[in-house]
Design an enzyme around this catalytic site. Sequence first.
Site, PDB file in Angstrom:
ATOM      1  N   ARG A  22     -21.091  -5.317  16.331  1.00 50.58           N
ATOM      2  CA  ARG A  22     -19.890  -4.770  15.687  1.00 50.58           C
ATOM      3  C   ARG A  22     -20.285  -3.986  14.452  1.00 50.58           C
ATOM      4  NH1 ARG A  22     -15.668  -9.841  16.320  1.00 50.58           N
ATOM      5  NH2 ARG A  22     -15.986  -9.992  18.554  1.00 50.58           N
ATOM      6  N   SER A 113     -12.832  -6.938  18.733  1.00 55.43           N
ATOM      7  CA  SER A 113     -11.910  -8.067  18.765  1.00 55.43           C
ATOM      8  C   SER A 113     -10.780  -7.975  17.746  1.00 55.43           C
ATOM      9  CB  SER A 113     -12.707  -9.360  18.583  1.00 55.43           C
ATOM     10  OG  SER A 113     -11.886 -10.446  18.834  1.00 55.43           O
ATOM     11  N   HIS A 114     -10.736  -8.930  16.824  1.00 57.34           N
ATOM     12  CA  HIS A 114      -9.631  -8.995  15.868  1.00 57.34           C
ATOM     13  C   HIS A 114      -9.844  -8.073  14.676  1.00 57.34           C
ATOM     14  CE1 HIS A 114     -12.858 -11.665  14.898  1.00 57.34           C
ATOM     15  NE2 HIS A 114     -12.512 -11.572  13.636  1.00 57.34           N
ATOM     16  N   ASP A 277      -4.848 -11.075  19.888  1.00 59.39           N
ATOM     17  CA  ASP A 277      -5.654 -10.195  19.036  1.00 59.39           C
ATOM     18  C   ASP A 277      -5.986  -8.874  19.730  1.00 59.39           C
ATOM     19  OD1 ASP A 277      -7.403 -11.202  20.915  1.00 59.39           O
ATOM     20  OD2 ASP A 277      -9.105 -11.198  19.538  1.00 59.39           O
ATOM     21  N   ASP A 279      -8.467  -7.690  21.536  1.00 61.23           N
ATOM     22  CA  ASP A 279      -8.941  -7.669  22.923  1.00 61.23           C
ATOM     23  C   ASP A 279      -8.364  -8.782  23.777  1.00 61.23           C
ATOM     24  OD1 ASP A 279     -10.393  -9.519  21.430  1.00 61.23           O
ATOM     25  OD2 ASP A 279     -12.138  -9.389  22.734  1.00 61.23           O
ATOM     26  N   ASP A 281      -8.355 -12.121  23.621  1.00 64.88           N
ATOM     27  CA  ASP A 281      -8.946 -13.432  23.894  1.00 64.88           C
ATOM     28  C   ASP A 281      -8.474 -14.511  22.920  1.00 64.88           C
ATOM     29  OD1 ASP A 281     -10.399 -12.460  21.770  1.00 64.88           O
ATOM     30  OD2 ASP A 281     -12.375 -12.666  22.715  1.00 64.88           O
ATOM     31  N   ARG A 282      -7.888 -14.103  21.803  1.00 61.89           N
ATOM     32  CA  ARG A 282      -7.404 -15.107  20.845  1.00 61.89           C
ATOM     33  C   ARG A 282      -5.909 -15.368  21.021  1.00 61.89           C
ATOM     34  NH1 ARG A 282     -10.320 -14.710  15.034  1.00 61.89           N
ATOM     35  NH2 ARG A 282     -12.427 -14.434  15.820  1.00 61.89           N
ATOM     36  N   GLU A 364     -11.689 -23.303  16.453  1.00 62.14           N
ATOM     37  CA  GLU A 364     -10.749 -23.184  15.340  1.00 62.14           C
ATOM     38  C   GLU A 364     -10.350 -21.733  15.089  1.00 62.14           C
ATOM     39  OE1 GLU A 364     -11.918 -21.432  12.565  1.00 62.14           O
ATOM     40  OE2 GLU A 364     -13.812 -21.221  13.617  1.00 62.14           O
ATOM     41  N   LYS A 376     -12.702 -16.882  26.107  1.00 65.61           N
ATOM     42  CA  LYS A 376     -11.438 -17.470  25.687  1.00 65.61           C
ATOM     43  C   LYS A 376     -10.327 -16.534  26.133  1.00 65.61           C
ATOM     44  CE  LYS A 376     -12.091 -15.906  20.880  1.00 65.61           C
ATOM     45  NZ  LYS A 376     -13.453 -15.396  20.847  1.00 65.61           N
TER      46      LYS A 376
HETATM   47  C1  G16 Z   1     -15.850 -14.404  18.044  1.00 65.40           C
HETATM   48  C2  G16 Z   1     -16.435 -15.371  19.004  1.00 65.40           C
HETATM   49  C3  G16 Z   1     -15.878 -16.741  18.753  1.00 65.40           C
HETATM   50  C4  G16 Z   1     -16.078 -17.146  17.302  1.00 65.40           C
HETATM   51  C5  G16 Z   1     -15.457 -16.096  16.414  1.00 65.40           C
HETATM   52  C6  G16 Z   1     -15.659 -16.322  14.931  1.00 65.40           C
HETATM   53  O1  G16 Z   1     -14.494 -14.255  18.315  1.00 65.40           O
HETATM   54  O2  G16 Z   1     -16.176 -14.997  20.327  1.00 65.40           O
HETATM   55  O3  G16 Z   1     -16.484 -17.624  19.622  1.00 65.40           O
HETATM   56  O4  G16 Z   1     -15.507 -18.375  17.042  1.00 65.40           O
HETATM   57  O5  G16 Z   1     -16.020 -14.834  16.717  1.00 65.40           O
HETATM   58  O6  G16 Z   1     -16.931 -16.018  14.590  1.00 65.40           O
HETATM   59  P1  G16 Z   1     -17.411 -15.910  13.094  1.00 65.40           P
HETATM   60  O7  G16 Z   1     -16.940 -17.162  12.414  1.00 65.40           O
HETATM   61  O8  G16 Z   1     -18.901 -15.821  13.212  1.00 65.40           O
HETATM   62  O9  G16 Z   1     -16.777 -14.696  12.476  1.00 65.40           O
HETATM   63  P2  G16 Z   1     -13.872 -12.840  18.639  1.00 65.40           P
HETATM   64  O10 G16 Z   1     -12.440 -13.105  18.948  1.00 65.40           O
HETATM   65  O11 G16 Z   1     -14.096 -12.056  17.362  1.00 65.40           O
HETATM   66  O12 G16 Z   1     -14.666 -12.314  19.771  1.00 65.40           O
END
Ligand code: G16
Length: 543
Positions: A22, A113-114, A277, A279, A281-282, A364, A376
Amino acid sequence: MQNLTISTQPIAGQKPGTSGLRKKTSVFMSRHYLENFIQSTFDAIGGVQGKSLVLGGDGRYFNDRAAQVILRMAAANGAARMIVGQGAVLSTPAASHLIRLNRADGGLILSASHNPGGRDADFGVKYNMANGGPAPEAVTEAIFARTQVIDSYRVIETVDVDFMKIGAQQIGKMEVLVVDPVSDYARLMESLFDFPKIRALFANGFRMRFDAMCAVTGPYATEILENRLGAAKGTVTHGTPLPDFGGMHPDPNPTWAHELMDEMMGADAPDFGAASDGDGDRNMVVGRGIYLSPSDSLAVLAGNAHLAPGYRAGLKGVARSMPTSAAVDRVAAALGIASHETPTGWKFFGNLLDAGKVTICGEESFGTGSDHVREKDGLWAVLLWLNILAERNEPVVEILNGHWRRFGRNYYSRHDYEALPIDQAEAVMGALRTRLTMLPGTRIEGMIIAAADDFAYSDPVDGSLSKSQGLRILFEGGSRFVLRLSGTGTEGATIRLYLESYVAGPEGLDVEVQEALTPVIRAAEALAGIRAATGRAGPDVVT
Ligand code: G16
């Protein structure tokens, strides 16, 4: 149509984080940046000659241009077939499903993602394996190693693929199959949940709000909730995906999904609210007048999943990331099944799911999912909640209160200190890490430290060891705090402070969360000194 080999040089910093690479969109758009990473990915997985891959993204700025480049590179590298979501769009769980459904060799998901989208915001690329799940650390490390020595990439010079035209097209010998992004996923959801029962719930006046936050889930939620389940038109808000997410920060938590929160806490709130979010998945779920922490949501889902047809046979086991509260462990104990504790990152659930050791997993960070895919899945969690609500016929608040009465309550919160200078954040972590061995037995804020460590995970399936996954301070009685650095940001460093305190009940189950956690919050500041070291008055985001 010409097959070109372009000379390039390694570009620093192409190390995938918690979930893919990212960076700022402008970085991804800079010369050779995307191409270097894609060629390195192809090289690290043993090439793509004769392989078939799934490709799609969350529709953010640069999604379509990046997808065109990736297709030309895949063709030049000899791929046989690319399955692409219409418009080059696929939610992350839908991409995972398509990989599995088509027995593809893997997939590329374009998303940060988010994180916000747009020319001045973030972009990302993630490689998923043949099981549909994120590449494990061994693969992401091999990709990173390759980015450090790459000297050329291959690409075909040709016209753009028409991403809007469903059906097969060709780039040289490679087939590009453009598919509807929603229909296969919707069919999978129909196979897991009791759609007639949920349809009856809506027909009886049940009201819901789903905030798609101008991101990828809009079309999925509209088709499934409104068209197939009969929720009222307008149930889905911000349902049209936009390249900059309409300026929204598509992170479904109380801070960023504040419009939904305001409605759910207001007069005449709907029965149930949810947000997803960038994409898809959240998920965040909200009852009328009550917010559910993702850890509590995971525990309730695990305890009630048998009410949905896809899980009627019971759960094989559950898994949660280490910083996720232990609420689901208590459910697992009552069900007589194992609860696994993994590092942060969905990729760590893949082996457990593939080996049939767990059925439901959660984090979480607003992620919940099951063995139906290897990501997810935000909408899946919402549908499982709807199925449970249709079966139990009780408001969300009653279900949650009943859960706490039975299992006790794991008060839980996460405090994020964002965009810190990297050396400052690392100094905070380093200082606490050096004190870990001295802490057990210490009394602080009326609590005694039972154990303190830097979490390491040994994968029970392949034996791989992942070290330095977060600093844990565990108190006697089940309270704890955890400190780790985020692996998904694109600017500076973010310290995440995870706080948890357990109350068995029946007294003390309805205290305000931050109040219930006050001793743990104070102990964390006394031991880790985040505010003192960073000069911040408090966290930027509290969830
Ligand atoms: C990603 C991962 C998740 C992780 C989250 C937070 O989510 O797929 O498994 O819990 O990041 O990561 P960090 O605490 O390192 O920021 P997503 O939804 O961004 O793909």
